[in-house]
Scaffold this active site. Structure first.
Site, mmCIF file in Angstrom:
data_model
loop_
_atom_site.group_PDB
_atom_site.id
_atom_site.type_symbol
_atom_site.label_atom_id
_atom_site.label_comp_id
_atom_site.label_asym_id
_atom_site.label_seq_id
_atom_site.Cartn_x
_atom_site.Cartn_y
_atom_site.Cartn_z
ATOM 1 N N GLU A 163 0.814 -1.225 0.000
ATOM 2 C CA GLU A 163 0.000 0.000 0.000
ATOM 3 C C GLU A 163 0.847 1.275 0.000
ATOM 4 O O GLU A 163 0.743 2.112 0.891
ATOM 5 C CB GLU A 163 -0.959 -0.036 1.193
ATOM 6 C CG GLU A 163 -1.848 -1.270 1.165
ATOM 7 C CD GLU A 163 -2.825 -1.365 2.345
ATOM 8 O OE1 GLU A 163 -2.703 -0.569 3.289
ATOM 9 O OE2 GLU A 163 -3.714 -2.231 2.288
ATOM 10 N N ASN A 208 1.723 -5.157 -3.234
ATOM 11 C CA ASN A 208 0.342 -5.470 -2.852
ATOM 12 C C ASN A 208 -0.409 -4.184 -2.512
ATOM 13 O O ASN A 208 0.101 -3.346 -1.760
ATOM 14 C CB ASN A 208 0.404 -6.379 -1.607
ATOM 15 C CG ASN A 208 -0.928 -6.990 -1.225
ATOM 16 O OD1 ASN A 208 -1.557 -7.657 -2.051
ATOM 17 N ND2 ASN A 208 -1.365 -6.777 0.004
ATOM 18 N N HIS A 244 -10.643 -5.789 -1.645
ATOM 19 C CA HIS A 244 -11.596 -5.488 -0.570
ATOM 20 C C HIS A 244 -12.704 -4.636 -1.187
ATOM 21 O O HIS A 244 -12.480 -3.479 -1.530
ATOM 22 C CB HIS A 244 -10.911 -4.695 0.547
ATOM 23 C CG HIS A 244 -9.878 -5.461 1.305
ATOM 24 N ND1 HIS A 244 -10.203 -6.543 2.093
ATOM 25 C CD2 HIS A 244 -8.537 -5.295 1.410
ATOM 26 C CE1 HIS A 244 -9.077 -7.007 2.650
ATOM 27 N NE2 HIS A 244 -8.066 -6.280 2.245
ATOM 28 N N GLU A 274 -6.628 -10.534 -0.894
ATOM 29 C CA GLU A 274 -7.328 -10.241 0.366
ATOM 30 C C GLU A 274 -8.835 -10.127 0.139
ATOM 31 O O GLU A 274 -9.518 -9.280 0.736
ATOM 32 C CB GLU A 274 -6.782 -8.941 0.993
ATOM 33 C CG GLU A 274 -5.279 -8.969 1.212
ATOM 34 C CD GLU A 274 -4.732 -7.761 1.974
ATOM 35 O OE1 GLU A 274 -5.521 -6.971 2.531
ATOM 36 O OE2 GLU A 274 -3.504 -7.617 2.025
ATOM 37 N N ASP A 276 -12.575 -9.840 0.107
ATOM 38 C CA ASP A 276 -13.811 -9.858 0.905
ATOM 39 C C ASP A 276 -14.726 -8.756 0.384
ATOM 40 O O ASP A 276 -14.277 -7.830 -0.279
ATOM 41 C CB ASP A 276 -13.561 -9.780 2.425
ATOM 42 C CG ASP A 276 -12.869 -8.529 2.926
ATOM 43 O OD1 ASP A 276 -12.751 -7.547 2.156
ATOM 44 O OD2 ASP A 276 -12.448 -8.520 4.098
HETATM 45 C C1 XIL Z 1 -5.523 -6.063 8.663
HETATM 46 C C2 XIL Z 1 -5.721 -7.200 9.652
HETATM 47 O O1 XIL Z 1 -6.635 -8.119 9.130
HETATM 48 C C3 XIL Z 1 -6.232 -6.631 10.956
HETATM 49 O O2 XIL Z 1 -6.312 -7.653 11.928
HETATM 50 C C4 XIL Z 1 -5.294 -5.527 11.437
HETATM 51 O O3 XIL Z 1 -5.823 -4.944 12.594
HETATM 52 C C5 XIL Z 1 -5.116 -4.483 10.379
HETATM 53 O O4 XIL Z 1 -4.658 -5.097 9.179
HETATM 54 N N1 XIL Z 1 -4.719 -4.508 3.889
HETATM 55 C C6 XIL Z 1 -3.683 -5.341 4.221
HETATM 56 C C7 XIL Z 1 -3.787 -6.195 5.441
HETATM 57 O O5 XIL Z 1 -2.712 -5.455 3.469
HETATM 58 O O6 XIL Z 1 -2.545 -6.365 6.066
HETATM 59 C C8 XIL Z 1 -4.782 -5.641 6.413
HETATM 60 O O7 XIL Z 1 -4.937 -6.577 7.478
HETATM 61 C C9 XIL Z 1 -6.095 -5.352 5.724
HETATM 62 C C10 XIL Z 1 -5.919 -4.308 4.657
#
Ligand code: XIL
Length: 368
Positions: A163, A208, A244, A274, A276
């Site tokens: 990020e 990522n 996401h 990731e 969802d």
């Molecule tokens: C999130 C975790 O799932 C949480 O438990 C934590 O509090 C914050 O991070 N992008 C990412 C992940 O690359 O590492 C993040 O994970 C979600 C968003």
């Protein structure tokens, strides 16, 4: 009369004999990882926040450990900076190792290691000091060298920088960027590549990010980063599309294909890292579930249909342990398991993923 008697006796027998697996319905086909592999992908996987309370939850663990469903694990937190280097040069690998052990012990599964350099979940000792660019670059180098060489090829890949960009494609602030400037990004890949070479193993290096699953300024920014890494002859093997989404605003299949091709045209792999799809308003209803299913379907299908998309990972699989409510208060219901009193009844989204992986039309997406 006789028939009734027989049926009655059978029913009594079935009720009396406990089924072999109490979680049978949560573990029944369709098998997402087997379907993904049949389509030539390396995995369908999940993130997991182990070590944690999940380990006392037998139903959670029996699904997590089913390699027919999940062929890859990502530690949701355990390998991040604040957990692997809580004090300077004092490394703690036990949490990450637990995830690796689970992956290996249950079907010799892949692990995507996550992550080395990010704005969030950085140790206090890094944030609390006034570093020179040179000194913080040394901190980054030491961290990357130690963590990458420690885990070696237990990691299929590392998310080296996570990020790095704002939604408009400009550099995002972080202790790394603010202190070192844009060179932090390229240095991170240089150090990761050097560390991989020290291991002598094949470990892929990824960038990522989120909101890069559709064309736009951020996706264009990522193309620029990958091009610059390549111009500098640094190792970059893939782009992780976090995926996401929010129910109702997920990008279309066509947009996702278009963005995916922007990356693969540069000669790198991609992965859905990731996945969802959260509801912005709760509780949800059945038409919401059908729309969510459709948005899962399109995301998964847009990986299935691109040869260089190597696999898909959900950011945990059950609403009970989803990161969403903690980070986005009032939002939730983002995962593929989570209906019913048990919490482990599959949502239509689960079956939509199965349909997309099988190459079938979506059977649970309603009119969406
Ligand atoms: C999130 C975790 O799932 C949480 O438990 C934590 O509090 C914050 O991070 N992008 C990412 C992940 O690359 O590492 C993040 O994970 C979600 C968003």
């Amino acid at each position: 009369m006789h028939v009734l008697l027989v049926v009655g006796t059978l029913a009594a027998l079935v009720a009396a004999v406990p089924s072999k697996n109490p979680y049978a319905s949560a573990l029944a086909p369709p098998y997402l990882n087997l379907l993904a592999k049949a389509k030539g992908k390396l995995w369908f996987g999940t993130a997991t926040d182990i070590p944690g309370v999940e380990q006392q939850d037998q139903e959670y663990m029996s699904i997590l450990n089913d390699s027919k469903i999940f062929g890859q694990l990502t530690p949701a937190n355990a390998m991040k900076f604040q957990f692997t280097e809580p004090e300077q040069n004092n490394f703690t690998y036990a949490g990450g190792q637990e995830v690796i052990d689970l992956a290996k012990q249950h079907g010799n599964r892949y692990v995507r290691c996550h992550n080395l350099v990010w704005v969030t979940e950085v140790s206090e000792w890094v944030l609390d000091r006034n570093w020179t660019a040179e000194a913080l670059t040394e901190v980054m180098k030491n961290h990357i060298y130690n963590v990458v060489t420690h885990f070696g090829d237990s990691c299929y890949s590392w998310d080296v920088v996570n990020e790095a960009l704002n939604d408009n494609g400009t550099w995002a602030p972080s202790v790394w960027f603010d202190t070192i400037g844009p060179e932090y990004f390229y240095k991170a890949y240089q150090f990761a590549e050097e560390a991989v070479k020290l291991t002598g193993k094949d470990i892929k290096l990824y960038y990522n990010d989120y909101n890069i699953e559709y064309p736009g300024p951020k996706a264009t920014g990522v193309v620029g980063l990958v091009k610059e890494l390549k111009r500098r002859k640094l190792k970059i093997d893939g782009v992780g599309l976090e995926t996401h989404y929010e129910v109702g605003t997920a990008p279309s299949y066509e947009q996702q294909i278009e963005a995916s091709k922007m990356y693969t045209a540069l000669g790198v792999d991609i992965a859905r890292t990731e996945l969802d799809v959260r509801f912005t308003q709760l509780p949800y209803n059945s038409s919401g579930l059908a729309l969510q299913a459709k948005e899962y379907y399109d995301a998964v299908k847009s990986c299935v249909d691109i040869r260089q998309c190597i696999g898909m990972t959900v950011w945990d699989f059950v609403d009970k342990y989803s990161w969403v409510p903690g980070t986005f208060p009032g939002k939730g219901g983002a995962d593929i398991y989570g209906l019913g009193n048990s919490n482990y009844t599959r949502k239509p989204a689960y079956y939509a993923v199965g349909d997309a992986l099988a190459g079938h039309p979506c059977s649970v997406c309603g009119h969406n």
